[in-house]
Design a protein around this motif. Structure first.
Motif, PDB file in Angstrom:
ATOM      1  N   LEU A 155       0.823  -1.202   0.000  1.00 18.73           N
ATOM      2  CA  LEU A 155       0.000   0.000   0.000  1.00 18.73           C
ATOM      3  C   LEU A 155       0.864   1.261   0.000  1.00 18.73           C
ATOM      4  O   LEU A 155       0.582   2.223  -0.713  1.00 18.73           O
ATOM      5  CB  LEU A 155      -0.934   0.016   1.214  1.00 18.73           C
ATOM      6  N   SER A 156       1.904   1.259   0.801  1.00 17.11           N
ATOM      7  CA  SER A 156       2.746   2.448   0.874  1.00 17.11           C
ATOM      8  C   SER A 156       3.508   2.651  -0.431  1.00 17.11           C
ATOM      9  O   SER A 156       3.686   3.782  -0.879  1.00 17.11           O
ATOM     10  CB  SER A 156       3.700   2.362   2.059  1.00 17.11           C
ATOM     11  N   SER A 157       3.950   1.596  -1.081  1.00 20.56           N
ATOM     12  CA  SER A 157       4.661   1.755  -2.348  1.00 20.56           C
ATOM     13  C   SER A 157       3.684   2.190  -3.440  1.00 20.56           C
ATOM     14  O   SER A 157       4.040   2.969  -4.332  1.00 20.56           O
ATOM     15  CB  SER A 157       5.377   0.467  -2.743  1.00 20.56           C
ATOM     16  N   GLY A 158       2.444   1.729  -3.371  1.00 25.26           N
ATOM     17  CA  GLY A 158       1.435   2.154  -4.343  1.00 25.26           C
ATOM     18  C   GLY A 158       1.083   3.624  -4.167  1.00 25.26           C
ATOM     19  O   GLY A 158       0.897   4.355  -5.133  1.00 25.26           O
ATOM     20  N   LEU A 159       1.004   4.062  -2.909  1.00 23.62           N
ATOM     21  CA  LEU A 159       0.717   5.465  -2.646  1.00 23.62           C
ATOM     22  C   LEU A 159       1.861   6.361  -3.119  1.00 23.62           C
ATOM     23  O   LEU A 159       1.642   7.454  -3.631  1.00 23.62           O
ATOM     24  CB  LEU A 159       0.459   5.685  -1.157  1.00 23.62           C
ATOM     25  N   SER A 215       3.985  10.324  -6.784  1.00 26.76           N
ATOM     26  CA  SER A 215       5.007  10.768  -7.735  1.00 26.76           C
ATOM     27  C   SER A 215       4.383  11.034  -9.101  1.00 26.76           C
ATOM     28  O   SER A 215       4.787  11.963  -9.813  1.00 26.76           O
ATOM     29  CB  SER A 215       6.139   9.751  -7.829  1.00 26.76           C
ATOM     30  N   LEU A 216       3.375  10.227  -9.465  1.00 32.89           N
ATOM     31  CA  LEU A 216       2.678  10.464 -10.731  1.00 32.89           C
ATOM     32  C   LEU A 216       1.936  11.795 -10.698  1.00 32.89           C
ATOM     33  O   LEU A 216       1.966  12.561 -11.661  1.00 32.89           O
ATOM     34  CB  LEU A 216       1.698   9.313 -11.015  1.00 32.89           C
ATOM     35  N   MET A 217       1.279  12.093  -9.582  1.00 31.50           N
ATOM     36  CA  MET A 217       0.556  13.359  -9.444  1.00 31.50           C
ATOM     37  C   MET A 217       1.521  14.552  -9.467  1.00 31.50           C
ATOM     38  O   MET A 217       1.244  15.575 -10.104  1.00 31.50           O
ATOM     39  CB  MET A 217      -0.255  13.371  -8.136  1.00 31.50           C
ATOM     40  N   ILE A 218       2.649  14.422  -8.795  1.00 34.48           N
ATOM     41  CA  ILE A 218       3.652  15.485  -8.795  1.00 34.48           C
ATOM     42  C   ILE A 218       4.175  15.710 -10.213  1.00 34.48           C
ATOM     43  O   ILE A 218       4.329  16.852 -10.665  1.00 34.48           O
ATOM     44  CB  ILE A 218       4.799  15.163  -7.812  1.00 34.48           C
TER      45      ILE A 218
END
Length: 96
Positions: A5-9, A14-17
């Motif tokens: 979950l943490s790696s997916g978040l 990073s995609l949003m940034i």
């Protein structure tokens, strides 16, 4: 499971940034490009004005040159008469 979950978040964050940076970069590019095109248009207009002013100056010079001989003839005669008057005045002054 917590690691997944943490790696997916992190991937989503990073995609949003990356998307935010891309949108900001495109907005900056748009405004710079717009300013550049306006500047180019202004330069073209100024060059056109310069051309027109050069043509107007050439026409004014032609007009002035066409009118110069008529205007210069009268003052030359007056100057010649003034010189003769000066010679007469000098003759009247007594020498010591």
């Amino acid at each position: 499971m917590g690691e997944l979950l943490s790696s997916g978040l992190l991937n989503v964050a990073s995609l949003m940034i990356s998307l935010v940076i891309l949108v900001v970069g495109l907005a900056i590019w748009f405004f710079v490009n717009r300013a550049s095109s306006r500047t180019n248009e202004q330069i073209e207009l100024l060059e056109a004005l310069l051309d027109q002013q050069k043509r107007q100056n050439a026409l004014l010079r032609r007009l002035c040159e066409a009118n110069e001989p008529e205007q210069k003839d009268a003052p030359k005669e007056a100057v010649v008469e003034d010189k003769e008057d000066e010679d007469d005045f000098i003759r009247l002054v007594a020498e010591r």
